[in-house]
Structures are given as C-alpha cells and as structure tokens.
Scaffold this motif. Structure first.
Motif, PDB file in Angstrom:
ATOM      1  N   ASN A  55       0.966  -1.298  -0.041  1.00 51.16           N
ATOM      2  CA  ASN A  55       0.057  -0.033  -0.061  1.00 51.16           C
ATOM      3  C   ASN A  55       0.912   1.203   0.095  1.00 51.16           C
ATOM      4  N   ALA A  56       2.052   1.378  -0.653  1.00 47.13           N
ATOM      5  CA  ALA A  56       2.909   2.385  -0.662  1.00 47.13           C
ATOM      6  C   ALA A  56       3.596   2.570  -2.024  1.00 47.13           C
ATOM      7  N   PHE A  57       4.084   3.761  -2.340  1.00 46.69           N
ATOM      8  CA  PHE A  57       4.889   3.978  -3.453  1.00 46.69           C
ATOM      9  C   PHE A  57       6.121   4.967  -2.940  1.00 46.69           C
ATOM     10  N   ALA A  58       7.363   4.783  -3.708  1.00 44.50           N
ATOM     11  CA  ALA A  58       8.386   5.815  -3.302  1.00 44.50           C
ATOM     12  C   ALA A  58       8.756   6.366  -4.943  1.00 44.50           C
ATOM     13  N   ALA A  59       9.517   7.372  -4.825  1.00 43.24           N
ATOM     14  CA  ALA A  59       9.877   8.138  -6.054  1.00 43.24           C
ATOM     15  C   ALA A  59      11.225   8.480  -5.756  1.00 43.24           C
ATOM     16  N   PHE A  60      12.240   8.198  -6.476  1.00 36.68           N
ATOM     17  CA  PHE A  60      13.431   8.684  -6.390  1.00 36.68           C
ATOM     18  C   PHE A  60      13.654  10.104  -7.292  1.00 36.68           C
ATOM     19  N   LYS A  61      14.378  11.060  -6.719  1.00 35.44           N
ATOM     20  CA  LYS A  61      14.383  12.236  -7.674  1.00 35.44           C
ATOM     21  C   LYS A  61      15.882  12.444  -7.994  1.00 35.44           C
ATOM     22  N   ALA A  62      16.192  13.255  -9.028  1.00 36.06           N
ATOM     23  CA  ALA A  62      17.284  13.572  -9.513  1.00 36.06           C
ATOM     24  C   ALA A  62      18.266  14.010  -8.703  1.00 36.06           C
ATOM     25  N   ASN A  63      17.818  14.755  -7.554  1.00 37.58           N
ATOM     26  CA  ASN A  63      19.060  15.289  -6.511  1.00 37.58           C
ATOM     27  C   ASN A  63      19.245  14.248  -5.427  1.00 37.58           C
ATOM     28  N   GLY A  64      18.776  12.737  -5.584  1.00 40.82           N
ATOM     29  CA  GLY A  64      19.210  11.918  -4.789  1.00 40.82           C
ATOM     30  C   GLY A  64      18.403  11.551  -3.441  1.00 40.82           C
ATOM     31  N   SER A  65      17.227  12.443  -3.535  1.00 43.27           N
ATOM     32  CA  SER A  65      16.159  12.264  -2.311  1.00 43.27           C
ATOM     33  C   SER A  65      15.123  11.249  -2.499  1.00 43.27           C
ATOM     34  N   LEU A  66      14.572  10.870  -1.800  1.00 43.36           N
ATOM     35  CA  LEU A  66      13.382   9.846  -1.980  1.00 43.36           C
ATOM     36  C   LEU A  66      12.238  10.585  -1.310  1.00 43.36           C
ATOM     37  N   VAL A  67      10.988  10.432  -2.241  1.00 45.13           N
ATOM     38  CA  VAL A  67       9.847  10.852  -1.786  1.00 45.13           C
ATOM     39  C   VAL A  67       8.794   9.393  -1.470  1.00 45.13           C
ATOM     40  N   THR A  68       7.961   9.394  -0.527  1.00 46.34           N
ATOM     41  CA  THR A  68       6.801   8.451  -0.402  1.00 46.34           C
ATOM     42  C   THR A  68       5.670   8.696  -0.059  1.00 46.34           C
ATOM     43  N   TRP A  69       4.700   7.900  -0.548  1.00 45.73           N
ATOM     44  CA  TRP A  69       3.435   8.130  -0.236  1.00 45.73           C
ATOM     45  C   TRP A  69       2.793   6.772  -0.115  1.00 45.73           C
ATOM     46  N   GLY A  70       1.338   7.064   0.345  1.00 47.72           N
ATOM     47  CA  GLY A  70       0.490   5.764   0.712  1.00 47.72           C
ATOM     48  C   GLY A  70       0.157   5.774   2.262  1.00 47.72           C
ATOM     49  N   SER A  71      -0.482   4.730   2.620  1.00 46.06           N
ATOM     50  CA  SER A  71      -0.342   4.327   4.155  1.00 46.06           C
ATOM     51  C   SER A  71       0.501   4.467   4.919  1.00 46.06           C
ATOM     52  N   LYS A  72       0.520   5.309   6.170  1.00 45.22           N
ATOM     53  CA  LYS A  72       1.401   5.277   6.940  1.00 45.22           C
ATOM     54  C   LYS A  72       1.832   3.810   7.808  1.00 45.22           C
ATOM     55  N   PHE A  73       0.751   2.987   7.893  1.00 45.34           N
ATOM     56  CA  PHE A  73       0.951   1.624   8.420  1.00 45.34           C
ATOM     57  C   PHE A  73       1.628   0.722   7.433  1.00 45.34           C
TER      58      PHE A  73
END
Length: 305
Positions: free
Chosen positions: A109-127
C-alpha cells in the motif's frame, strides 16, 4: 480481475512494450508513450479521469495492490486507482511535479519516487511504509535503493548506511541492529516480514519479524546474494552453496540440500518457494508445491540449458 481486455482490444494490437499490474487490473505502456488500462475500475483499471495525462510521454509505470503510478518523461508523476492512495498523495504532490527519475511500489500500500537530486519521496498508508516523515531528513540526498516488506520500508544510502520506517514489527524499527547498518551495506533484501542487509565483507544483518532471524544470520559469512520469499530467505555463499532460513515454505531446503552444496549462481523467490539456477544450467526448486516449490513435473526440462 483484469482477465477481460476486450474493451481496449483495438489499442493492444501493436506497440506494447511493457505490462504491469495491481491485484485486479493491468496497465500497458506503448511505444508512443501512452498507457492503456483495463480491469477492476477502482484498482486502476479505469484511468479515464487522467486519460489526457496518459496519452503521451509516459516513461515508466508501476503498481501496488490497488493503484498505479506513472512517471512521465518531464519528471512528473501521475497516479490512479484506489482513492485511498490518491488521498495520501496530496501531501507530497508538489515534490512529484518535477525531477523524478524512478518510481517503485515499496509495499502493498505504498509508493516511493527517486528524484534527480538523490532524495526519496514516499506516499501511501502510514501503516504500510507510505509515511517516511520521521526519517525525512535522512532521505534528502544519496538514496541508492529502497525496498519493502508488507508494511515497512528500508532505504540504502550511497554511504552504505540504511534508513528504515513503517511498521516496527516488520522491519520499520532497525534499532536493535542500528550499529551494524551505519556503513558497509551494499544491498538490502526483503521478504514479506523482514529485511536482510548484505555487507561488503560478505556478512549479513537481519531485522524484522521473527526474533530468531538475527541470531541465525549473524553466523553467516561469505554471502554474495540473498533472496526473499514469503517468510523465508535463501543466501548464496561464495562457493556456490545455499543456506536457507525462515518458515517451512522455503526456509526448509533439506529435501534438496544435496543439490545446493555447490554451483548455484542465482536464486529467485516466489510467494512461498524458491528456484535456484546452477552453473551447469540446471534448476533446483523447493518450498510450497502450490507456489512452484515442486518442479518434478518438468524436471527433465530443467537439467541443463
């Protein structure tokens, strides 16, 4: 559940380069950068609401159990499917408007996105590992890999350290082995409930569900690859032998132990079973027979090549 694509059949006669799935829908990427979907409407089969965004420029699509995420060539991300996931996307939407270079489903129930600056963004259920806000300062640069159990995530940084978040019991809490995860990790592996980190010196560190896992793996050395399946792990050692641990559906390889003493070059894990390729081109399988653990019916075809 996605078995009937007749409504979009005319769009699938040519040009399809990749197909991905949720648990009840499919999405096909075409060579012109468009996406075609079918299956259960609320699991990603109906993308009409964002059809104009999927008409061109899509470079990658991934799916979890109920939703899809698409990365476009301009570095933005588009999602559709279960409204549950779209709700959690709102908080990070500005971070996904540009600069995304790769996306993945990190748990059910979650996704992650890698960005060009080396950071990671996540979204979806906190559980389920969708909320990484507690460790966000550690994910602003240098993220090299991310993977997930059913409900937790682990990120490998380029400095060889590991950051975890999500459900504590399934790997979100790595505090008991934190001193072993500050450097030297080259890859992180997962099964449904736990993580294993492979270090540059061939040792492994594990954490997550089943307290005995760490006790067992701390005695391993010369490991070159690890693979997870269901509630079990399998590790290839430098001599080509295989060691397994975890639940009986893959963790117990005693019935084929004689075939795993040497010569194994790769292991693949399914839901509750493993298959190993040997240097002579043969295949050895073990685990739950309902999930591929028993290859006896095709054994004669797996002896070489």
């Amino acid at each position: 559940m996605g078995g009937d694509s007749s409504a979009v059949a005319s769009l699938l006669t040519e040009g399809v380069v990749q197909i991905v799935a949720t648990d009840a829908a499919f999405a096909a990427i075409k060579d012109d950068g468009s996406v075609v979907t079918w299956g259960q409407w609320n699991r990603g089969g109906d993308s009409t609401a964002i059809a104009t965004l999927l008409a061109e420029g899509v470079a990658q699509v991934c799916g979890n159990t109920g939703a899809f995420a698409a990365r476009k060539s301009n570095g933005s991300v588009v999602t559709w499917g279960d409204a549950f996931f779209r709700f959690f996307l709102l908080a990070v939407a500005p971070l996904l408007a540009t600069g995304v270079v790769h996306i993945c489903a990190t748990s059910v129930n979650a996704f992650a996105a890698f960005k060009a600056n080396g950071s990671l963004v996540t979204w979806g259920s906190k559980f389920f590992g969708g909320d990484s806000s507690k460790v966000a300062p550690l994910l602003t640069e240098g993220v090299a890999q991310v993977c997930g159990t059913n409900t937790a995530c682990a990120a490998l940084l380029i400095d060889g350290s590991v950051v975890t978040w999500g459900n504590d019991e399934e790997g979100g809490d790595s505090s008991q082995v934190a001193t072993l995860l500050t450097e030297g990790v080259v890859e992180v592996y997962n099964n449904y409930h736990a993580f294993v980190a492979l270090k540059a010196d061939g040792s492994v560190v594990s954490w997550g569900e089943t307290s005995w896992t760490h006790w067992y793996t701390k005695h391993l050395s010369d490991v070159v690859q690890v693979c997870g399946a269901g509630g079990a792990f399998a590790a290839i050692r430098s001599g080509g032998s295989v060691v397994t641990w975890g639940d009986d559906w893959g963790g117990d390889s005693s019935e084929v132990a004689a075939l795993l003493i040497e010569g194994v070059v790769q292991i693949c894990g399914g839901e509750m079973a493993f298959a190993a390729i040997k240097a002579d081109g043969s295949v050895v399988s073990w685990g739950d027979s309902r999930f591929g653990g028993d290859s006896s019916a095709v054994a004669s075809l797996l002896t070489e090549g």
